[in-house]
Design a protein around this motif. Structure first.
Motif, mmCIF file in Angstrom:
data_model
loop_
_atom_site.group_PDB
_atom_site.id
_atom_site.type_symbol
_atom_site.label_atom_id
_atom_site.label_comp_id
_atom_site.label_asym_id
_atom_site.label_seq_id
_atom_site.Cartn_x
_atom_site.Cartn_y
_atom_site.Cartn_z
ATOM 1 N N ARG A 154 0.441 16.586 2.363
ATOM 2 C CA ARG A 154 -0.014 18.026 2.532
ATOM 3 C C ARG A 154 -1.396 18.401 2.085
ATOM 4 N NH1 ARG A 154 5.502 20.783 0.795
ATOM 5 N NH2 ARG A 154 6.710 20.510 2.770
ATOM 6 N N ASP A 155 -1.834 17.680 1.084
ATOM 7 C CA ASP A 155 -3.205 17.929 0.344
ATOM 8 C C ASP A 155 -4.242 17.012 0.860
ATOM 9 O OD1 ASP A 155 -2.993 15.970 -1.362
ATOM 10 O OD2 ASP A 155 -1.987 17.025 -3.052
ATOM 11 N N GLY A 156 -3.788 15.849 1.380
ATOM 12 C CA GLY A 156 -4.864 14.892 1.975
ATOM 13 C C GLY A 156 -5.205 13.949 0.955
ATOM 14 N N THR A 157 -4.462 13.770 -0.153
ATOM 15 C CA THR A 157 -4.766 12.777 -1.165
ATOM 16 C C THR A 157 -4.186 11.390 -0.652
ATOM 17 O OG1 THR A 157 -2.849 13.387 -2.359
ATOM 18 C CG2 THR A 157 -4.875 14.276 -2.979
ATOM 19 N N LEU A 158 -3.175 11.343 0.263
ATOM 20 C CA LEU A 158 -2.476 10.589 0.805
ATOM 21 C C LEU A 158 -3.143 10.316 2.344
ATOM 22 C CD1 LEU A 158 -0.544 8.025 0.709
ATOM 23 C CD2 LEU A 158 1.144 9.462 1.504
ATOM 24 N N VAL A 159 -4.078 9.542 2.333
ATOM 25 C CA VAL A 159 -4.794 9.422 3.765
ATOM 26 C C VAL A 159 -3.893 8.781 4.919
ATOM 27 C CG1 VAL A 159 -6.761 8.897 5.116
ATOM 28 C CG2 VAL A 159 -7.027 9.579 2.571
ATOM 29 N N ALA A 160 -3.551 9.706 6.064
ATOM 30 C CA ALA A 160 -2.804 9.067 7.061
ATOM 31 C C ALA A 160 -3.568 9.459 8.191
ATOM 32 C CB ALA A 160 -1.369 9.636 6.846
ATOM 33 N N PRO A 161 -4.634 8.937 8.969
ATOM 34 C CA PRO A 161 -5.415 9.111 9.738
ATOM 35 C C PRO A 161 -4.621 9.293 11.157
ATOM 36 C CG PRO A 161 -5.985 6.891 9.359
ATOM 37 C CD PRO A 161 -5.075 7.409 8.132
ATOM 38 N N VAL A 170 -9.958 25.324 16.313
ATOM 39 C CA VAL A 170 -10.280 26.081 14.985
ATOM 40 C C VAL A 170 -9.037 26.778 14.533
ATOM 41 C CG1 VAL A 170 -11.833 28.064 14.073
ATOM 42 C CG2 VAL A 170 -12.469 26.658 16.094
ATOM 43 N N ALA A 171 -9.076 26.355 13.129
ATOM 44 C CA ALA A 171 -8.128 26.906 12.101
ATOM 45 C C ALA A 171 -8.532 28.002 11.317
ATOM 46 C CB ALA A 171 -7.511 25.923 11.486
ATOM 47 N N LEU A 172 -8.370 29.320 11.426
ATOM 48 C CA LEU A 172 -8.624 30.233 10.569
ATOM 49 C C LEU A 172 -7.821 30.501 9.437
ATOM 50 C CD1 LEU A 172 -9.348 33.309 13.001
ATOM 51 C CD2 LEU A 172 -11.148 31.528 12.391
ATOM 52 N N VAL A 173 -8.360 29.647 8.333
ATOM 53 C CA VAL A 173 -7.352 29.570 7.156
ATOM 54 C C VAL A 173 -7.713 30.583 6.029
ATOM 55 C CG1 VAL A 173 -6.793 27.830 5.354
ATOM 56 C CG2 VAL A 173 -7.264 27.226 7.600
ATOM 57 N N LEU A 190 -4.687 21.401 6.919
ATOM 58 C CA LEU A 190 -5.573 21.547 7.826
ATOM 59 C C LEU A 190 -7.143 21.182 7.304
ATOM 60 C CD1 LEU A 190 -4.267 24.479 9.738
ATOM 61 C CD2 LEU A 190 -4.284 22.166 10.557
ATOM 62 N N LEU A 191 -7.321 21.873 5.919
ATOM 63 C CA LEU A 191 -8.685 21.713 5.470
ATOM 64 C C LEU A 191 -8.851 19.970 5.149
ATOM 65 C CD1 LEU A 191 -10.880 23.329 4.245
ATOM 66 C CD2 LEU A 191 -9.656 22.831 1.997
ATOM 67 N N ALA A 192 -7.712 18.982 4.776
ATOM 68 C CA ALA A 192 -7.984 17.807 4.612
ATOM 69 C C ALA A 192 -8.063 17.169 5.676
ATOM 70 C CB ALA A 192 -6.687 17.352 3.896
ATOM 71 N N GLU A 193 -7.956 17.481 7.129
ATOM 72 C CA GLU A 193 -7.923 16.937 8.349
ATOM 73 C C GLU A 193 -9.279 17.299 9.171
ATOM 74 O OE1 GLU A 193 -4.420 17.862 10.472
ATOM 75 O OE2 GLU A 193 -3.176 16.433 9.262
ATOM 76 N N ALA A 194 -9.867 18.328 8.364
ATOM 77 C CA ALA A 194 -11.099 19.001 9.249
ATOM 78 C C ALA A 194 -12.274 17.906 9.303
ATOM 79 C CB ALA A 194 -11.509 20.416 8.578
ATOM 80 N N ASP A 195 -12.929 18.236 10.348
ATOM 81 C CA ASP A 195 -14.384 17.409 10.651
ATOM 82 C C ASP A 195 -15.387 18.410 10.192
ATOM 83 O OD1 ASP A 195 -13.181 15.293 12.095
ATOM 84 O OD2 ASP A 195 -12.915 16.541 13.793
ATOM 85 N N LYS A 246 -14.206 18.785 17.754
ATOM 86 C CA LYS A 246 -14.217 18.502 16.700
ATOM 87 C C LYS A 246 -13.055 19.559 15.991
ATOM 88 C CE LYS A 246 -19.116 17.569 15.535
ATOM 89 N NZ LYS A 246 -20.356 17.692 14.744
ATOM 90 N N SER A 247 -12.423 19.080 14.903
ATOM 91 C CA SER A 247 -11.402 19.756 14.208
ATOM 92 C C SER A 247 -12.064 20.679 13.089
ATOM 93 C CB SER A 247 -10.349 19.186 13.545
ATOM 94 O OG SER A 247 -9.256 19.960 12.888
ATOM 95 N N VAL A 248 -12.099 22.165 13.413
ATOM 96 C CA VAL A 248 -12.956 22.822 12.604
ATOM 97 C C VAL A 248 -12.051 23.926 11.808
ATOM 98 C CG1 VAL A 248 -14.680 24.922 12.673
ATOM 99 C CG2 VAL A 248 -14.728 22.871 14.525
#
Length: 410
Positions: A154-161, A170-173, A190-195, A246-248
């Protein structure tokens, strides 16, 4: 000889009969996942908890108000045995064995033909953890492993590309009031997956430091009376990067739709044919007062609260706020973006009937390490703001709820 490990499998239960015996706490915990799986659930128990009864009343399960009887597991695909009667549990388990029904027992896992793993979910992924050694099963250890894996995803610390092509968009977060721990789980993922991240000044800035080096961060800070990025430029940046595949993420403070101009951005994206996801955030209008010990409502004190933008003074022709009507309300008034206009706002409220002694609290940099609270009344707030040098961002709370909590620290 060591017992062979359990074979993990995912059950597809939509429309298939599942029988749950017992309506206590075990059933209460397990039923929501079975309901979400689309199972046709029959619960057999003389009594159930209030939560289980609510599921039956809502039509999510069929409740038969009686003890277990031979034949209850006929034609079932899966059974959960969780009654308080060991003899009934043993009989039901034997029936499940005869009918070749996968059966979980809450009282004796060794006699069951299936075990319930510790499960968690993260946007399309289900994590299920089982202990392989039957002699050393430790539910707390299993749950801890599950939690660590899910939180990492969930928080991106475990990277699973992602190895399949992601749909650009676009995600308005909504990032919440400032504390990075108060962003939603989905927003953080979503922030962890963003470009690309286009971030406001009032967003949770600490999260930006966690982004991988390849992520482009664009400062869209709208600093009061300083440099700013025009809304049109923000819209164009969102569209331009999304069209590049891109994922924004548009990271905004609070909630995207609470004085956040989120709808303007969504409309611009829609006109450009860009898919957009909106992730709600915790609004500072309720979270910052709460962090400062102020409830926006309280029994016997305030039955309503009103949130107002104070960026335009009451006597400004652009104002859309009915200040005379607000002065007549007996509940809580929460003002955002109103620090430099609070003198005129207080004067207007008093002029239209609000008591000059009405309590006021200003909470600056709420939920962050720099948070501070300054108290005043409508009669003294203008001078207090000047003397205490209160600066934005600050949330202003007006009403008797200011005095409800413990006395603020000096």
């Amino acid at each position: 000889m060591a017992e062979p490990p359990a074979y993990p499998v995912g059950l597809r239960l939509p429309g298939r009969r599942v029988v749950v015996l017992g309506g206590g706490q075990v059933a209460q915990r397990r039923l929501p996942a079975l309901i979400a799986a689309g199972a046709d659930i029959v619960l057999v128990s003389p009594e159930v908890t209030p939560s289980v009864e609510a599921m039956a009343d809502a039509g999510e399960i069929a409740w038969e108000r009686r003890p277990y009887a031979e034949g209850d597991l006929a034609e079932a695909w899966y059974a959960l045995i969780a009654t308080s009667d060991p003899e009934a549990n043993a009989q039901a388990s034997a029936e499940a064995e005869r009918h070749r029904v996968w059966c979980v027992r809450s009282d004796d896992a060794d006699q069951a033909t299936a075990w319930t793993p510790a499960t968690g979910h993260s946007e399309g992924v289900t994590v299920a953890v089982l202990t392989t050694d039957a002699r050393g099963r430790d539910p707390r250890h299993t749950a801890a492993i599950r939690d660590a894996v899910v939180e990492g995803l969930r928080d991106g610390t475990l990277v699973a590309p992602h190895h399949r092509t992601r749909t650009p968009g676009v995600a308005l977060v909504g990032g919440g009031p400032g504390d990075p721990d108060l962003i939603t789980v989905r927003g953080r993922r979503l922030l962890a997956e963003a470009d690309v991240v286009i971030a406001d000044r009032l967003g949770p800035r600490d999260l930006l430091a966690e982004l991988p080096p390849h992520v482009e961060v664009i400062d869209a800070a709208k600093i009061p009376y300083g440099r700013y990025m025009a809304q049109e430029a923000i819209n164009n940046a969102l569209i331009e990067h999304a069209k590049q595949g891109k994922s924004v993420v548009r990271l905004k403070g609070g909630d995207p739709y609470v004085f956040g101009r989120g709808m303007e951005e969504l409309q611009a994206l829609a006109e450009a044919g860009i898919p957009c996801t909106v992730v709600p955030g915790i609004s500072s209008s309720i979270s910052v007062p709460g962090a400062a010990g102020i409830p926006v409502t309280h029994r016997g004190v305030a039955h309503e609260f009103t949130v107002v933008s104070g960026h335009v003074a009451p006597d400004d022709e652009r104002s859309l706020v009915d200040w005379p009507s607000l002065a007549k309300l007996t509940g809580t008034l929460v003002i955002l973006m109103g620090v430099d206009k609070i003198g005129k706002i207080a004067e207007t409220l008093v002029a239209h009937g609000k008591s000059p002694g009405t309590p006021v609290a200003l909470v600056q940099e709420g939920t962050t390490a720099a948070q501070r609270r300054v108290d005043a009344t409508l009669a003294t707030v203008a001078e207090t703001v000047r003397a205490a040098e209160v600066k934005p961002p600050a949330v202003i709370v007006i009403g008797e709820v200011v005095k409800v909590g413990p006395e603020p620290a000096a």
